[in-house]
Design a protein around this motif. Sequence first.
Motif, PDB file in Angstrom:
ATOM      1  N   GLY A 304       0.787  -1.099  -0.051  1.00 39.03           N
ATOM      2  CA  GLY A 304      -0.010   0.206   0.259  1.00 39.03           C
ATOM      3  C   GLY A 304       0.966   1.339   0.124  1.00 39.03           C
ATOM      4  N   VAL A 305       2.026   1.309   0.536  1.00 37.31           N
ATOM      5  CA  VAL A 305       2.820   2.320   0.812  1.00 37.31           C
ATOM      6  C   VAL A 305       3.511   2.688  -0.521  1.00 37.31           C
ATOM      7  N   GLN A 306       3.871   1.508  -1.148  1.00 33.23           N
ATOM      8  CA  GLN A 306       4.651   1.462  -2.441  1.00 33.23           C
ATOM      9  C   GLN A 306       3.802   2.069  -3.649  1.00 33.23           C
ATOM     10  N   THR A 395      -3.198  -1.286   3.020  1.00 32.53           N
ATOM     11  CA  THR A 395      -3.607  -1.340   1.918  1.00 32.53           C
ATOM     12  C   THR A 395      -4.814  -0.478   1.461  1.00 32.53           C
ATOM     13  N   ASP A 396      -5.553  -0.271   2.713  1.00 32.48           N
ATOM     14  CA  ASP A 396      -6.874   0.636   2.476  1.00 32.48           C
ATOM     15  C   ASP A 396      -6.237   2.137   1.761  1.00 32.48           C
ATOM     16  N   LEU A 397      -5.098   2.518   2.323  1.00 30.31           N
ATOM     17  CA  LEU A 397      -4.566   3.726   2.120  1.00 30.31           C
ATOM     18  C   LEU A 397      -4.016   3.889   0.673  1.00 30.31           C
ATOM     19  N   GLY A 398      -3.245   2.615   0.394  1.00 29.24           N
ATOM     20  CA  GLY A 398      -2.615   2.436  -0.727  1.00 29.24           C
ATOM     21  C   GLY A 398      -3.834   2.754  -2.187  1.00 29.24           C
ATOM     22  N   ALA A 399      -4.977   2.017  -1.644  1.00 27.14           N
ATOM     23  CA  ALA A 399      -6.144   1.877  -2.885  1.00 27.14           C
ATOM     24  C   ALA A 399      -6.701   3.361  -2.870  1.00 27.14           C
ATOM     25  N   GLU A 400      -6.861   3.811  -1.386  1.00 20.38           N
ATOM     26  CA  GLU A 400      -7.457   5.591  -1.579  1.00 20.38           C
ATOM     27  C   GLU A 400      -6.564   6.508  -2.314  1.00 20.38           C
ATOM     28  N   VAL A 401      -5.316   6.397  -1.979  1.00 18.64           N
ATOM     29  CA  VAL A 401      -4.289   7.338  -2.850  1.00 18.64           C
ATOM     30  C   VAL A 401      -4.541   6.919  -4.318  1.00 18.64           C
ATOM     31  N   ALA A 402      -4.153   5.777  -4.851  1.00 16.68           N
ATOM     32  CA  ALA A 402      -4.290   5.554  -6.237  1.00 16.68           C
ATOM     33  C   ALA A 402      -5.592   5.885  -6.893  1.00 16.68           C
ATOM     34  N   ASP A 403      -6.769   5.946  -6.124  1.00 11.38           N
ATOM     35  CA  ASP A 403      -7.907   6.057  -6.707  1.00 11.38           C
ATOM     36  C   ASP A 403      -7.970   7.713  -6.950  1.00 11.38           C
ATOM     37  N   ILE A 404      -7.447   8.503  -5.902  1.00 17.52           N
ATOM     38  CA  ILE A 404      -7.423  10.064  -5.809  1.00 17.52           C
ATOM     39  C   ILE A 404      -6.159  10.240  -7.092  1.00 17.52           C
ATOM     40  N   ALA A 405      -5.137   9.503  -7.099  1.00 22.20           N
ATOM     41  CA  ALA A 405      -4.510   9.946  -8.494  1.00 22.20           C
ATOM     42  C   ALA A 405      -5.149   9.947  -9.718  1.00 22.20           C
ATOM     43  N   ASP A 426      -3.410  -2.398  -9.880  1.00 27.30           N
ATOM     44  CA  ASP A 426      -2.250  -3.302  -9.408  1.00 27.30           C
ATOM     45  C   ASP A 426      -2.726  -3.561  -7.495  1.00 27.30           C
ATOM     46  N   VAL A 427      -2.874  -2.153  -7.112  1.00 27.84           N
ATOM     47  CA  VAL A 427      -2.656  -2.330  -5.804  1.00 27.84           C
ATOM     48  C   VAL A 427      -4.407  -2.837  -5.032  1.00 27.84           C
ATOM     49  N   ARG A 428      -5.483  -2.810  -5.809  1.00 25.59           N
ATOM     50  CA  ARG A 428      -6.897  -3.341  -5.313  1.00 25.59           C
ATOM     51  C   ARG A 428      -6.752  -4.771  -4.874  1.00 25.59           C
ATOM     52  N   VAL A 429      -5.956  -5.633  -5.156  1.00 26.69           N
ATOM     53  CA  VAL A 429      -6.096  -7.098  -4.831  1.00 26.69           C
ATOM     54  C   VAL A 429      -5.141  -7.297  -3.226  1.00 26.69           C
ATOM     55  N   THR A 430      -4.537  -6.187  -3.129  1.00 28.62           N
ATOM     56  CA  THR A 430      -3.585  -6.224  -1.663  1.00 28.62           C
ATOM     57  C   THR A 430      -4.768  -6.363  -0.406  1.00 28.62           C
ATOM     58  N   ARG A 431      -5.997  -5.623  -0.814  1.00 31.87           N
ATOM     59  CA  ARG A 431      -7.040  -5.620   0.462  1.00 31.87           C
ATOM     60  C   ARG A 431      -7.440  -6.909   0.379  1.00 31.87           C
ATOM     61  N   ILE A 432      -7.403  -7.798  -0.395  1.00 37.86           N
ATOM     62  CA  ILE A 432      -7.855  -9.219  -0.391  1.00 37.86           C
ATOM     63  C   ILE A 432      -7.015 -10.456   0.070  1.00 37.86           C
ATOM     64  N   TYR A 433      -5.625 -10.405  -0.559  1.00 37.98           N
ATOM     65  CA  TYR A 433      -4.775 -11.540  -0.550  1.00 37.98           C
ATOM     66  C   TYR A 433      -4.266 -11.425   0.900  1.00 37.98           C
ATOM     67  N   GLU A 434      -3.524 -12.478   1.470  1.00 38.67           N
ATOM     68  CA  GLU A 434      -2.840 -12.546   2.805  1.00 38.67           C
ATOM     69  C   GLU A 434      -3.899 -12.344   3.860  1.00 38.67           C
ATOM     70  N   GLY A 435      -5.000 -12.701   3.802  1.00 37.11           N
ATOM     71  CA  GLY A 435      -6.361 -12.333   4.531  1.00 37.11           C
ATOM     72  C   GLY A 435      -6.864 -11.027   4.102  1.00 37.11           C
ATOM     73  N   THR A 436      -8.185 -11.117   3.650  1.00 37.09           N
ATOM     74  CA  THR A 436      -9.001 -10.038   3.554  1.00 37.09           C
ATOM     75  C   THR A 436      -8.751  -9.115   4.370  1.00 37.09           C
ATOM     76  N   ASN A 437      -9.087  -7.869   4.272  1.00 34.37           N
ATOM     77  CA  ASN A 437      -9.072  -6.787   5.396  1.00 34.37           C
ATOM     78  C   ASN A 437     -10.074  -6.915   6.350  1.00 34.37           C
ATOM     79  N   GLY A 438     -11.131  -7.639   5.859  1.00 34.54           N
ATOM     80  CA  GLY A 438     -12.186  -7.865   6.971  1.00 34.54           C
ATOM     81  C   GLY A 438     -11.928  -9.019   7.855  1.00 34.54           C
ATOM     82  N   ILE A 439     -10.899 -10.019   7.327  1.00 36.31           N
ATOM     83  CA  ILE A 439     -10.414 -10.829   8.147  1.00 36.31           C
ATOM     84  C   ILE A 439      -9.406 -10.255   9.162  1.00 36.31           C
TER      85      ILE A 439
END
Length: 573
Positions: A304-306, A395-405, A426-439
């Motif tokens: 997300g930072v990247q 990852t939430d912030l990565g997706a937010e910043v990419a959306d604002i961009a 690219d970043v959207r899947v990061t909120r899903i894998y390695e355990g979804t953010n809900g998990i």
Amino acid sequence: MDFTAPVTEQRFVLDHIARLDTLADTPRFAAASPDLVDAVLEGIGQFAAGEWAPLDRIGDTVGARWTEDGVVMPDGFRAAYQAYVEGGWGTIGSPEAFGGQGLPFVLATAVLDTLGSANMAFALAPTLTVGAIEALTHHGTPEQQAAYLPKLSTGEWTGTMNLTEPQAGSDVGALKTKAEPRDDGRWSIRGTKIFISFGDHDMTDNIVHLVLARTPGAPEGTKGLSLFLVPKYRLDADGNPGDINDVRVVSIEHKMGLHGSPTCVLSFGDHGDCIGELIGAEGGGIAAMFTMMNNARLNVGLQGVQTAERATQRAVAYARERIQSARAGSGSREPVAIIEHPDVRRMLMRMKAQTMAARALLYYAASQVDHANLGDTEAKKRLDLLTPLAKAHGTDLGAEVADIAIQVHGGMGYIEETGAAQHFRDVRVTRIYEGTNGIQAADLVGRKLSMDNGATLTSLLADMRGEAQGEALLTLIDACEDVARNLLASDIEDRLAASSPFLTMLSVATCGWLLEREGRIAAELPDSPFVAMKRAATRFYGEQIVPEALGLKAAAMAPAAPLYAVEPETFAA
């Protein structure tokens, strides 16, 4: 656009948030001198800009290709990966006993931050390898460590993590891959795994798969799982890759993004000749795998930072170049660069502030890994608490910043040639894998909230309260404490219903605490463009983003009952 590593920002966060100097004062990390840290950050920045960033576009447009002989990476990837190995970049945080440099994990995190900002899809290869190293270091036999860790530590071989199966997504206990004992003490592996990042590629001579499988007579659920080391090529008598190990890449997924990272379906043992070695104790697979997964969750949060870093750089460059409309209230009718317009400024400031927040959170969590490795039990507890925050909020912030961009680019952001859309894809899947953010949120309220009867969370909140000065931040810290107290007294269904808003509240409070510290330090530094941006962005975070999180308190206190006020079929009405 050209990529520039955020070296000054990284060094600032390493110094003032990760407090790298306290690690360098210990015998284990004494080599992490200021001069060496500067050399590492500058060196990886130059390498990433010159070797990896130019491949980001071809990775997206051409992508990895499946063939009957295995996955073929886009032109340039193999050479760039070999340059990474030859430069020793994979050895930064790897164990010295196996050819690594043994430097702090948080410094290795900064290296991976730069690589992923340059080319996020490509950086998934070393990201998974780091986890494999961690699992073998803690759970492998001396023989396994000697055979595999030297090559993994340099990056000459890559590692993967094999959990998910077609019938079992997040429910790891439903895995069916089987391991049957052989006469030679090894195991025959048979099964299919899906969603395996860099499960196959042509950049290295071998790939080391860590595979969860079920042994004969093992109990149902996660208690019956064991972890196995399954190389793509078996090792010969000299420890070099030899015969293929009956591991076949069936296909690669056609994805929304991350086209430069092959996501594979792997089949083990189609011909009954896939051989694996047990890692750790039989039935201890989840414990061993979680060593790898917890590491991976931090590194996914780092993705997300990247993305936020690269998307922000791209948006700022575009906003400075794009000329459109006169500036309101200027008295001139001459069109100006859109960075002069208030709403564009608002978006860019939010992007800068959220990127700083995500980096502070991830580097702070990474520093707790180092302190825990030095034997600090309190740091280990804090790391456990911070991990779901780092993964989910990062990852939430990565997706937010990419959306604002994309929004900053306007209509051109929706056109692929500008590159802005790729970051979001690219970043959207990061909120899903390695355990979804809900998990991750469920883990926070289900396990982490009650650690030491709530003492771990209480300690974090106390540290925040002892340093915080802003009224909104102090109010948010109090609100987090109120919600936590309420959740601890609630049943599990109510906890889970409130878990996501509570995770965001606690994450923002933590980021607000860290950024407020950054702002105070910046206020005492000589004027410079970097310092001016730091002062402005940290102020923006405290005045505009922290108060937003206070609005989540009602949702975090709400019971689950409204969610179950209708029957499942009513949702289709």
